[in-house]
Design an enzyme around this catalytic site. Structure first.
Site, mmCIF file in Angstrom:
data_model
loop_
_atom_site.group_PDB
_atom_site.id
_atom_site.type_symbol
_atom_site.label_atom_id
_atom_site.label_comp_id
_atom_site.label_asym_id
_atom_site.label_seq_id
_atom_site.Cartn_x
_atom_site.Cartn_y
_atom_site.Cartn_z
ATOM 1 C CE LYS A 42 -2.129 -0.880 3.890
ATOM 2 N NZ LYS A 42 -1.257 -2.439 4.331
ATOM 3 N NE ARG A 56 -4.303 -0.988 9.574
ATOM 4 C CZ ARG A 56 -3.082 -0.552 9.121
ATOM 5 N NH1 ARG A 56 -3.017 0.850 8.716
ATOM 6 N NH2 ARG A 56 -1.846 -1.150 8.911
ATOM 7 N NE ARG A 84 7.103 -2.974 6.237
ATOM 8 C CZ ARG A 84 5.943 -2.556 6.202
ATOM 9 N NH1 ARG A 84 5.390 -1.997 5.431
ATOM 10 N NH2 ARG A 84 5.023 -3.169 7.329
ATOM 11 N NE ARG A 92 6.640 -0.530 10.635
ATOM 12 C CZ ARG A 92 5.451 -0.527 9.828
ATOM 13 N NH1 ARG A 92 5.525 0.070 8.755
ATOM 14 N NH2 ARG A 92 4.366 -1.058 10.226
ATOM 15 N NE ARG A 128 1.767 -4.899 11.606
ATOM 16 C CZ ARG A 128 2.594 -4.658 10.666
ATOM 17 N NH1 ARG A 128 3.829 -5.166 11.035
ATOM 18 N NH2 ARG A 128 2.325 -3.755 9.798
HETATM 19 P P1 ADP Z 1 1.654 -1.535 7.362
HETATM 20 O O1 ADP Z 1 2.551 -0.636 6.603
HETATM 21 O O2 ADP Z 1 2.078 -2.735 7.859
HETATM 22 O O3 ADP Z 1 0.348 -1.704 6.712
HETATM 23 P P2 ADP Z 1 1.151 0.877 8.965
HETATM 24 O O4 ADP Z 1 2.412 1.588 9.181
HETATM 25 O O5 ADP Z 1 0.007 1.366 8.233
HETATM 26 O O6 ADP Z 1 1.345 -0.642 8.799
HETATM 27 O O7 ADP Z 1 0.517 0.757 10.534
HETATM 28 C C1 ADP Z 1 1.241 0.396 11.507
HETATM 29 C C2 ADP Z 1 0.253 0.396 12.868
HETATM 30 O O8 ADP Z 1 -0.124 1.436 12.936
HETATM 31 C C3 ADP Z 1 -0.813 -0.566 12.754
HETATM 32 O O9 ADP Z 1 -0.208 -1.980 13.060
HETATM 33 C C4 ADP Z 1 -1.567 0.008 13.600
HETATM 34 O O10 ADP Z 1 -1.391 -0.472 15.052
HETATM 35 C C5 ADP Z 1 -1.505 1.344 13.559
HETATM 36 N N1 ADP Z 1 -2.325 1.998 12.588
HETATM 37 C C6 ADP Z 1 -2.131 2.617 11.468
HETATM 38 N N2 ADP Z 1 -2.982 3.117 10.991
HETATM 39 C C7 ADP Z 1 -4.425 2.610 11.506
HETATM 40 C C8 ADP Z 1 -5.807 2.969 11.726
HETATM 41 N N3 ADP Z 1 -6.198 3.622 10.662
HETATM 42 N N4 ADP Z 1 -6.427 2.268 12.486
HETATM 43 C C9 ADP Z 1 -5.943 1.876 13.698
HETATM 44 N N5 ADP Z 1 -4.622 1.714 13.806
HETATM 45 C C10 ADP Z 1 -3.674 2.144 12.811
HETATM 46 P P1 ADP Z 2 2.365 -1.903 3.347
HETATM 47 O O1 ADP Z 2 2.387 -0.215 3.107
HETATM 48 O O2 ADP Z 2 0.907 -2.396 2.466
HETATM 49 O O3 ADP Z 2 2.308 -2.428 4.484
HETATM 50 P P2 ADP Z 2 4.775 -1.496 1.785
HETATM 51 O O4 ADP Z 2 4.590 -0.674 0.797
HETATM 52 O O5 ADP Z 2 5.684 -1.085 3.091
HETATM 53 O O6 ADP Z 2 3.585 -2.275 2.312
HETATM 54 O O7 ADP Z 2 5.604 -2.810 1.163
HETATM 55 C C1 ADP Z 2 6.031 -3.925 2.205
HETATM 56 C C2 ADP Z 2 7.542 -4.435 1.761
HETATM 57 O O8 ADP Z 2 7.353 -5.047 0.564
HETATM 58 C C3 ADP Z 2 8.386 -3.275 1.473
HETATM 59 O O9 ADP Z 2 9.703 -3.734 2.007
HETATM 60 C C4 ADP Z 2 8.272 -3.000 -0.152
HETATM 61 O O10 ADP Z 2 9.738 -2.471 -0.325
HETATM 62 C C5 ADP Z 2 8.234 -4.311 -0.558
HETATM 63 N N1 ADP Z 2 7.104 -4.285 -1.626
HETATM 64 C C6 ADP Z 2 6.232 -3.595 -2.058
HETATM 65 N N2 ADP Z 2 5.785 -3.972 -3.041
HETATM 66 C C7 ADP Z 2 6.230 -4.979 -3.534
HETATM 67 C C8 ADP Z 2 6.107 -5.865 -4.889
HETATM 68 N N3 ADP Z 2 5.152 -5.623 -5.656
HETATM 69 N N4 ADP Z 2 6.855 -6.828 -5.028
HETATM 70 C C9 ADP Z 2 7.942 -7.043 -4.243
HETATM 71 N N5 ADP Z 2 8.077 -6.364 -3.004
HETATM 72 C C10 ADP Z 2 7.431 -5.336 -2.669
#
Ligand code: ADP
Ligand code: ADP
Ligand code: ZN
Length: 214
Positions: free
Chosen positions: A13, A88, A127, A160, A171
């Site tokens: 995302k 979410r 990541r 992280r 998660r």
């Molecule tokens: P990821 O990149 O793995 O999707 P995020 O960086 O978006 O994770 O979020 C990290 C953490 O921050 C989540 O696991 C949650 O604890 C919190 N968080 C982020 N956005 C939200 C939301 N919209 N509602 C509740 N918790 C959130």
């Molecule tokens: P999210 O925001 O959904 O948690 P991220 O954008 O942080 O996800 O991506 C999660 C991890 O996977 C990061 O290390 C990113 O560089 C890698 N990644 C993202 N998209 C791809 C893809 N299409 N193929 C392989 N690795 C990816």
């Protein structure tokens, strides 16, 4: 153009949201980044959020909704934005729909970046996040030019805490229980689009641009 990114943790995302924001010159709003910045700055919100984030749980809706509604009301959001990590939960989605309705606005696209659970653990363990600017990399799929050093700011890269395998499993469960129902919600709203998130980063982006320009 108001866009919501849906998908499991690690689906890509954030990666795609940044590319969309760059291409269409709209703000990228990541609630995860907002919480991490608050934690770094030691704010009260940050301290509250951290206790949930460390456990792989969602931060309670009441700590998230107002923050996002305030943000999308700022001047730089008039031409649109891409929301990454919000909503979410169903109550968050309903609160957003209501807040926008009051302004005579609505979300245009909900983009689900689809990646099966099997791929997620692998994604997350590779990541790396920059402690300086929050940029995201992947050791294999999106490496930095110099190992361990951020391309953008020269900062140090870390895994992280919540990306460690023991927390990722939790998660994913939270995602299936609380966030996946949004796919039905936005299908009913008639704005859901699904892209295959398992292909190369640039190919995922190509599919997104195609649907936005269809
Ligand atoms: P990821 O990149 O793995 O999707 P995020 O960086 O978006 O994770 O979020 C990290 C953490 O921050 C989540 O696991 C949650 O604890 C919190 N968080 C982020 N956005 C939200 C939301 N919209 N509602 C509740 N918790 C959130
Ligand atoms: P999210 O925001 O959904 O948690 P991220 O954008 O942080 O996800 O991506 C999660 C991890 O996977 C990061 O290390 C990113 O560089 C890698 N990644 C993202 N998209 C791809 C893809 N299409 N193929 C392989 N690795 C990816
Ligand atoms: Zn950096």
């Amino acid at each position: 153009m108001k866009i919501i990114m849906l998908g499991a943790p690690g689906a890509g995302k954030g990666t795609q949201a940044k590319k969309i924001a760059g291409e269409y010159n709209i703000p990228h709003i990541s609630t995860g980044d907002i919480f991490r910045a608050n934690i770094k700055n030691g704010t009260e919100l940050g301290m509250k959020a951290k206790t949930y984030m460390d456990q792989g749980l969602l931060v309670p809706d009441e700590l998230v909704v107002d923050l996002v509604v305030d943000r999308v009301n700022q001047a730089d959001c008039t031409d649109g934005y891409v929301l990454d990590g919000f909503p979410r939960t169903i109550p968050q989605a309903e609160a957003l729909t209501e807040a926008l309705k009051k302004l005579g606005q609505k979300v245009d696209y909900a983009i689900d970046v689809n990646v099966p659970d099997e791929n997620i653990i692998n994604r997350m363990s590779g990541r790396r996040a920059c402690v300086g600017c929050g940029a995201t990399y992947h050791m294999v799929y999106a490496p930095t030019k110099q190992e361990g050093i951020c391309d953008t700011c020269g900062g140090e890269l870390i895994l992280r805490d919540d990306d460690k395998p023991e927390t990722v499993g939790k998660r994913l469960n939270v995602y299936h229980e609380q966030t996946q129902p949004l796919i039905d919600y936005y299908t009913r709203e008639g704005i859901l689009h699904t892209v295959d998130g398992t292909i190369d980063i640039d190919d995922v982006f190509g599919a997104i641009v195609k649907l936005l320009e269809a």
